[in-house]
Scaffold this motif. Structure first.
Motif, short mmCIF file in Angstrom:
data_model
loop_
_atom_site.label_atom_id
_atom_site.label_comp_id
_atom_site.label_asym_id
_atom_site.label_seq_id
_atom_site.Cartn_x
_atom_site.Cartn_y
_atom_site.Cartn_z
N LYS A 74 4.37 -1.19 8.84
CA LYS A 74 3.77 -2.39 9.43
C LYS A 74 2.35 -2.16 9.95
O LYS A 74 1.75 -3.05 10.53
CB LYS A 74 4.67 -2.89 10.56
N THR A 75 1.82 -0.94 9.73
CA THR A 75 0.45 -0.63 10.17
C THR A 75 -0.52 -0.87 9.02
O THR A 75 -0.12 -1.15 7.90
CB THR A 75 0.34 0.86 10.61
N GLU A 76 -1.78 -0.72 9.30
CA GLU A 76 -2.80 -0.89 8.26
C GLU A 76 -2.64 0.12 7.12
O GLU A 76 -3.11 -0.12 6.01
CB GLU A 76 -4.21 -0.77 8.85
N TRP A 77 -1.95 1.23 7.38
CA TRP A 77 -1.79 2.26 6.36
C TRP A 77 -0.60 1.97 5.45
O TRP A 77 -0.57 2.43 4.32
CB TRP A 77 -1.64 3.64 7.01
N GLY A 78 0.41 1.28 5.96
CA GLY A 78 1.57 0.92 5.17
C GLY A 78 2.55 2.05 4.92
O GLY A 78 3.56 1.85 4.24
N LYS A 79 2.27 3.21 5.46
CA LYS A 79 3.15 4.36 5.29
C LYS A 79 2.78 5.40 6.35
O LYS A 79 1.72 5.32 6.97
CB LYS A 79 3.00 4.96 3.89
N PRO A 80 3.65 6.41 6.56
CA PRO A 80 3.37 7.41 7.60
C PRO A 80 2.11 8.22 7.30
O PRO A 80 1.81 8.53 6.14
CB PRO A 80 4.60 8.31 7.56
N LEU A 81 1.42 8.56 8.37
CA LEU A 81 0.29 9.47 8.30
C LEU A 81 0.79 10.87 8.61
O LEU A 81 1.67 11.05 9.47
CB LEU A 81 -0.78 9.12 9.33
N VAL A 82 0.22 11.87 7.98
CA VAL A 82 0.53 13.25 8.32
C VAL A 82 -0.12 13.56 9.66
O VAL A 82 -1.27 13.17 9.92
CB VAL A 82 0.05 14.21 7.21
N ASN A 83 0.61 14.23 10.52
CA ASN A 83 0.14 14.63 11.84
C ASN A 83 -1.18 15.40 11.68
O ASN A 83 -1.25 16.38 10.94
CB ASN A 83 1.23 15.51 12.47
N SER A 84 -2.21 14.96 12.38
CA SER A 84 -3.53 15.58 12.22
C SER A 84 -3.56 17.03 12.66
O SER A 84 -4.33 17.84 12.13
CB SER A 84 -4.61 14.78 12.95
N LEU A 85 -2.71 17.39 13.62
CA LEU A 85 -2.68 18.80 14.03
C LEU A 85 -2.05 19.68 12.96
O LEU A 85 -2.41 20.85 12.83
CB LEU A 85 -1.97 18.95 15.37
N PHE A 86 -1.14 19.12 12.17
CA PHE A 86 -0.63 19.85 11.01
C PHE A 86 -1.79 20.07 10.02
O PHE A 86 -1.97 21.18 9.49
CB PHE A 86 0.50 19.09 10.32
N THR A 87 -2.57 19.03 9.79
CA THR A 87 -3.70 19.14 8.87
C THR A 87 -4.68 20.21 9.35
O THR A 87 -5.16 21.02 8.55
CB THR A 87 -4.41 17.77 8.73
#
Length: 150
Positions: free
Chosen positions: A50-63
């Motif tokens: 339901k967000t602008e991305w439409g799917k989960p984002l990978v945790n930035s700290l993992f990145t």
């Protein structure tokens, strides 16, 4: 040791790391849960849809950890005394499940330690890109590195 010693770093040199990683849903979920990060944008598919991305984002700290981790085998494994800090860390584009990350590292500066003659400080700029060559993360990192034994 596969890592480089202080004397082996040349300012301006760019490392194109050969290790790459395709980020999985499991990577993201496990990292988020292990770090007690309940952000629904990372772990709740219904919320994320339901967000602008439409799917989960990978945790930035993992990145961030993946970006630095990919560099270790080529430049610092066994020759780092300590990470001293990271600054100017940015995530200009999100990482999603299924993205494949590659990394480049530039040596920004090299200097002797003022108090310990057996080591010095190297400043790196790490850059991570997805499979479309879009920059997804960047940071400047300082590491205390060993000198070659005399």
């Amino acid at each position: 040791m596969a890592g480089l010693y202080l004397e082996e770093f040349v300012v301006g040199h760019v490392f194109h790391h050969t290790l790459r990683k395709t980020v999985t849903e499991s990577d993201n979920m496990l990292f988020s849960v292990m770090t007690l990060n309940p952000q629904p944008l990372h772990i709740d598919f219904d919320f994320a849809a339901k967000t602008e991305w439409g799917k989960p984002l990978v945790n930035s700290l993992f990145t961030l950890g993946l970006m630095i981790g990919i560099s270790v085998n080529d430049i610092t494994v066994g020759t780092t005394v300590a990470n001293l800090g990271m600054r100017e860390t940015v995530f200009p584009h999100p990482v999603f499940h299924g993205d494949t990350i590659r990394v480049e590292t530039t040596v920004v500066s090299v200097r002797d330690s003022k108090s310990k003659p057996d080591r010095g400080i190297v400043e790196f700029e790490h850059r991570a890109y997805n499979q479309n060559d879009v920059l997804v993360a960047k940071c400047t990192r300082q590491a205390m590195m060993l000198r070659k034994a005399a």
